[in-house]
Write a protein that holds these residues in place. Structure first.
Motif, short mmCIF file in Angstrom:
data_model
loop_
_atom_site.label_atom_id
_atom_site.label_comp_id
_atom_site.label_asym_id
_atom_site.label_seq_id
_atom_site.Cartn_x
_atom_site.Cartn_y
_atom_site.Cartn_z
N UNK A 233 0.82 -1.20 0.00
CA UNK A 233 0.00 0.00 0.00
C UNK A 233 0.86 1.25 0.00
N UNK A 234 0.53 2.18 -0.89
CA UNK A 234 1.27 3.43 -1.04
C UNK A 234 0.29 4.60 -1.04
N UNK A 441 10.37 1.42 15.69
CA UNK A 441 9.36 0.47 15.23
C UNK A 441 9.88 -0.29 14.02
N UNK A 442 9.92 -1.60 14.09
CA UNK A 442 10.40 -2.45 13.00
C UNK A 442 9.27 -3.37 12.56
N UNK A 443 8.83 -3.23 11.30
CA UNK A 443 7.63 -3.94 10.86
C UNK A 443 7.51 -3.91 9.35
N UNK A 444 6.60 -4.73 8.82
CA UNK A 444 6.19 -4.58 7.42
C UNK A 444 4.95 -3.70 7.34
N UNK A 445 4.47 -3.21 8.48
CA UNK A 445 3.36 -2.27 8.52
C UNK A 445 2.00 -2.89 8.43
N UNK A 446 1.91 -4.20 8.61
CA UNK A 446 0.63 -4.90 8.43
C UNK A 446 -0.17 -4.85 9.74
N UNK A 447 -0.69 -3.66 10.08
CA UNK A 447 -1.51 -3.50 11.28
C UNK A 447 -2.93 -3.95 10.95
N UNK A 454 -5.48 4.80 10.63
CA UNK A 454 -4.28 5.62 10.44
C UNK A 454 -4.40 6.91 11.22
N UNK A 455 -5.61 7.49 11.27
CA UNK A 455 -5.79 8.73 12.02
C UNK A 455 -5.50 8.56 13.49
N UNK A 456 -5.93 7.43 14.08
CA UNK A 456 -5.68 7.18 15.50
C UNK A 456 -4.20 7.00 15.79
N UNK A 457 -3.52 6.27 14.91
CA UNK A 457 -2.09 6.07 15.10
C UNK A 457 -1.33 7.39 14.98
N UNK A 458 -1.73 8.24 14.02
CA UNK A 458 -1.09 9.53 13.84
C UNK A 458 -1.26 10.40 15.08
N UNK A 459 -2.46 10.41 15.65
CA UNK A 459 -2.70 11.19 16.87
C UNK A 459 -1.81 10.69 18.01
N UNK A 460 -1.67 9.36 18.10
CA UNK A 460 -0.86 8.78 19.16
C UNK A 460 0.60 9.24 19.06
N UNK A 461 1.19 9.13 17.86
CA UNK A 461 2.60 9.50 17.73
C UNK A 461 2.80 11.00 17.85
N UNK A 462 1.82 11.80 17.44
CA UNK A 462 1.93 13.25 17.60
C UNK A 462 1.96 13.64 19.07
N UNK A 463 1.12 13.03 19.87
CA UNK A 463 1.09 13.35 21.30
C UNK A 463 2.40 12.97 21.97
N UNK A 464 2.94 11.81 21.61
CA UNK A 464 4.20 11.38 22.24
C UNK A 464 5.38 12.21 21.76
N UNK A 483 3.58 0.90 3.12
CA UNK A 483 4.47 2.05 3.02
C UNK A 483 3.76 3.33 3.41
N UNK A 484 2.51 3.48 3.00
CA UNK A 484 1.77 4.71 3.27
C UNK A 484 1.64 4.97 4.77
N UNK A 485 1.29 3.93 5.53
CA UNK A 485 1.12 4.08 6.97
C UNK A 485 2.44 4.40 7.65
N UNK A 486 3.50 3.69 7.28
CA UNK A 486 4.78 3.87 7.96
C UNK A 486 5.37 5.26 7.69
#
Length: 702
Positions: A233-234, A441-447, A454-464, A483-486
């Motif tokens: 995914x891109x 974070x080491x992954x192939x991104x398959x959450x 993606x919005x929830x994950x972005x909010x999480x990393x922004x706060x931290x 790729x897009x998510x990572x």
């Protein structure tokens, strides 16, 4: 069936006898690498054959070999030696399923003493044949007579290696090297049997037969290759349009120091896959390479450099380069670090180019750290868990960390969101003021379980990130790479995103680039260029498609932007149409029906100036909230691109590489070989053969 059962019993017994010898050999190799890489090159044989049990357990899986012609003894050259090992677990009689084999691969990078020129390196690389084969994909068919017992393998591209005797060996009469198992092919395309020798007994053992050579590689740049359930995914990219310097004089964007796009593309090209245009982020391709830009002076975290040349694909146009060079930080002067590894051990990470490469990469990083540093390890699959609590990396701590890494196994679904929350909490609980606080974070991104939006994950990393804990993302693997998510979460987590396509890239990122990867010297770095309409009719920014900011964001310190690490370089290229030259379509709209402008509208008054543009940069201290401004007016005559500095020529060629993969019409008539010729002068300064390999890759795409 009885014959097959007897054969399997014999092979499993052989495997048991070989296992201890294999382990001892691997430990010796690891020790040799750590102590003295140049010596290791002389001690370690050029290949380590697969044991008979390993070959059967792989069940026809092809192993990648890469062979390069030998250079003069005093020349600097890069030797890649690959050792593969398979440990088969018990399975049904006569059959070993794919999940019963754990495959580990290792590339050993060693170097000789004195450098040779990039030109000589390229010539040597071009003379070398390569042996390339692809790993099997479960469910794909092979001919009935393949002899495979495990899941079958797909067709492979096979070229025999040139003759080169291993240490203590000889070149056979047929002129082909006997360093590693390979297939001899006749004019009918049928593959002969291959042989390898047992590590302990030296006896020749039967191996699976190679399948016929497939069709030629498909053309690049035509969308992703439909191959066996590929779900990569891109993010959608929209290239920057032409803009009028009179109507839209400002261009504003965030810097980008990520390099994942280039290594991901390199992997796809080497595998013969078509490249999806949205996988091509041109700025990441350009910024992958090392450039010799001037270092900063005084207290500034980075230096700014500019240059203007003619445009290779449009002689009446110009190219303008904006370059940043971050301040270097010596390893012994870097701050102490608080690192939390978040490791994806889900079922999608089973293949050797994922978890096994990840484990070796992590071991390299742990070995390079010291007692100033603290490391914790969190893993996630169906649930998350702590494998290693935060541990100081003294001698005993390193042993604990390496042991924990060595025990990682894959399986289950992917609860990435829960793992990310746990890792951040661990990092915050042990935060070091003034130090490096980072989740890796080491992954192939398959959450696919838990906090997956993606919005929830972005909010999480922004706060931290706002609390001082940054994020580095390491991408692995083929087939389901997200790729897009990572890229998105690394951008919003004040971090970096790298894609590791092999042990060599892992070493480059985690060893050679360690200080820059971990130590941020400036954050929220924004660039704004104001073009002079008296000199510039139109312009467009090449790349940075998803990094563009609104003009008013430049002065807004609340708007997030990219970070620059110690020693990093950042390059941006504009294509410029000089005043007086016909400009491309800049998207003018029709006359408005419901609005009328005064009939005598005053003309814009231009300020007389020889400047092409004014460059402005804003940045913050890593722990600061208020930005600082750097300004520079750019003037002077443009030079021919053939007379520009070697770094400019390389950057221009890499930009063309990305533009052609993204199907820019201007590059349609440019061949890959022509692009390679633009980059070729840069090989004069190529100590690590990074540029030589790029040029060779371009020529191979012809």
């Amino acid at each position: 069936m009885k014959a097959e059962d007897d054969l399997m019993d014999a092979l499993l017994k052989e495997q048991a006898r070989n296992r201890d010898a294999d382990e001892q050999l691997l430990e010796g190799i690891e020790k040799a690498i750590d102590e003295d890489a140049p010596k290791a090159r002389r001690r370690i044989p050029a290949w380590v054959p697969l044991s008979a049990a390993a070959a059967v357990a792989m069940g026809g899986a092809w192993v990648h070999y890469k062979n390069r012609a030998a250079a003069p003894e005093v020349a600097y050259h890069h030797v890649t030696e690959q050792e593969d090992r398979t440990r088969a677990l018990p399975g049904p009689r006569g059959k070993l399923p794919a999940e019963s084999a754990a495959v580990e691969s290792r590339e050993l990078d060693t170097f000789a003493v004195e450098p040779e020129s990039g030109m000589a390196a390229l010539d040597r690389l071009e003379k070398a044949d390569t042996f390339v084969a692809e790993e099997h994909t479960p469910g794909m068919d092979v001919p009935a007579d393949s002899g495979a017992i495990s899941p079958p393998a797909p067709p492979a591209v096979v070229k025999p290696m040139p003759a080169r005797a291993p240490q203590g060996g000889s070149v056979p009469a047929d002129g082909l090297a006997n360093e590693a198992p390979f297939a001899k092919t006749d004019t009918t395309g049928k593959a002969g049997n291959i042989q390898s020798r047992s590590l302990s007994t030296g006896r020749s053992m039967p191996q699976p037969r190679m399948v016929p050579v497939p069709e030629p590689r498909p053309p690049l740049g035509e969308g992703i290759l439909d191959r066996g359930g590929n779900t990569e995914r891109y993010g959608q990219l929209v290239d920057q349009p032409w803009k009028s310097a009179l109507d839209t004089p400002l261009s504003t964007f965030s810097i980008d120091v990520d390099t994942a796009s280039f290594t991901n593309l390199r992997r796809a090209i080497r595998e013969g896959r078509r490249v999806q245009p949205d996988a091509v982020r041109i700025e990441e391709c350009i910024n992958y390479f090392d450039y010799r830009y001037p270092a900063p002076e005084g207290e500034r975290p980075f230096a700014v450099d500019t240059a203007i040349t003619t445009c290779p694909w449009a002689p009446e146009h110009l190219l303008a380069r904006v370059a940043l060079k971050g301040r270097e930080v010596e390893m012994n002067a870097r701050p102490a670090s608080n690192l939390v590894f978040l490791i994806d051990v889900s079922g999608s990470m089973q293949s050797p180019d994922k978890l096994q490469l990840l484990k070796r990469s992590m071991k390299m990083l742990v070995k390079s750290l010291d007692e100033r540093d603290r490391v914790g390890i969190v893993v996630y699959a169906g649930t998350e868990g702590v494998v290693l609590p935060p541990t100081l990396l003294d001698e005993d701590g390193k042993r604990q960390a390496l042991s924990a890494i060595g025990k990682l196994e894959s399986g289950g679904s992917t609860n990435g969101g829960a793992g990310l929350q746990r890792a951040y909490q661990m990092a915050l609980n042990h935060k070091r003021d003034g130090g490096v606080n980072r989740v890796i974070l080491a992954t192939d991104g398959d959450f696919n379980v838990g906090v997956t939006g993606q919005g929830e994950l972005v909010k999480l990393v922004q706060k931290r990130a706002a609390k001082g804990v940054y994020l580095t993302v390491l991408g692995f693997g083929t087939g389901n790479l997200n790729d897009a998510l990572m890229e998105q979460i690394s951008n919003d987590g004040n971090g970096n995103y790298f894609y590791l396509d092999g042990r060599g890239e892992a070493k480059r990122v985690l060893m050679n680039k360690l200080s820059g990867t971990l130590v941020t010297i400036a954050k929220d770095v924004k660039i704004q260029v104001e073009f002079n309409p008296g000199k510039v009719a139109a312009y467009r920014l090449i790349g940075y498609a998803n990094r563009v900011l609104r003009d008013r964001d430049f002065n807004d310190d609340k708007v997030d932007a990219g970070e620059i690490g110690a020693g990093h370089t950042v390059t941006a290229i504009y294509e410029i149409v000089p005043a007086g030259v016909d400009a491309p379509d800049t998207g003018e709209v029709d006359k408005l029906r419901y609005q009328r402008k005064p009939t005598e509208e005053p003309e814009v008054e231009l300020v007389e100036s020889d400047d092409w543009f004014t460059l402005k940069l804003r940045y913050k201290h890593p722990e600061g909230d208020k930005s600082k401004l750097i300004e520079k007016a750019v003037k002077g005559e443009a030079v021919e691109v053939s007379e520009a500095d070697k770094d400019f020529q390389l950057a221009a060629a890499v930009a063309m590489f990305g533009m052609k993969l993204r199907n820019f019409g201007e590059l349609e008539d440019f061949s890959w070989d022509q692009i390679a010729e633009i980059a070729r002068p840069s090989l004069a300064d190529d100590p690590d053969e990074q540029r030589s390999e790029f040029v060779k890759m371009l020529k191979g795409m012809q």
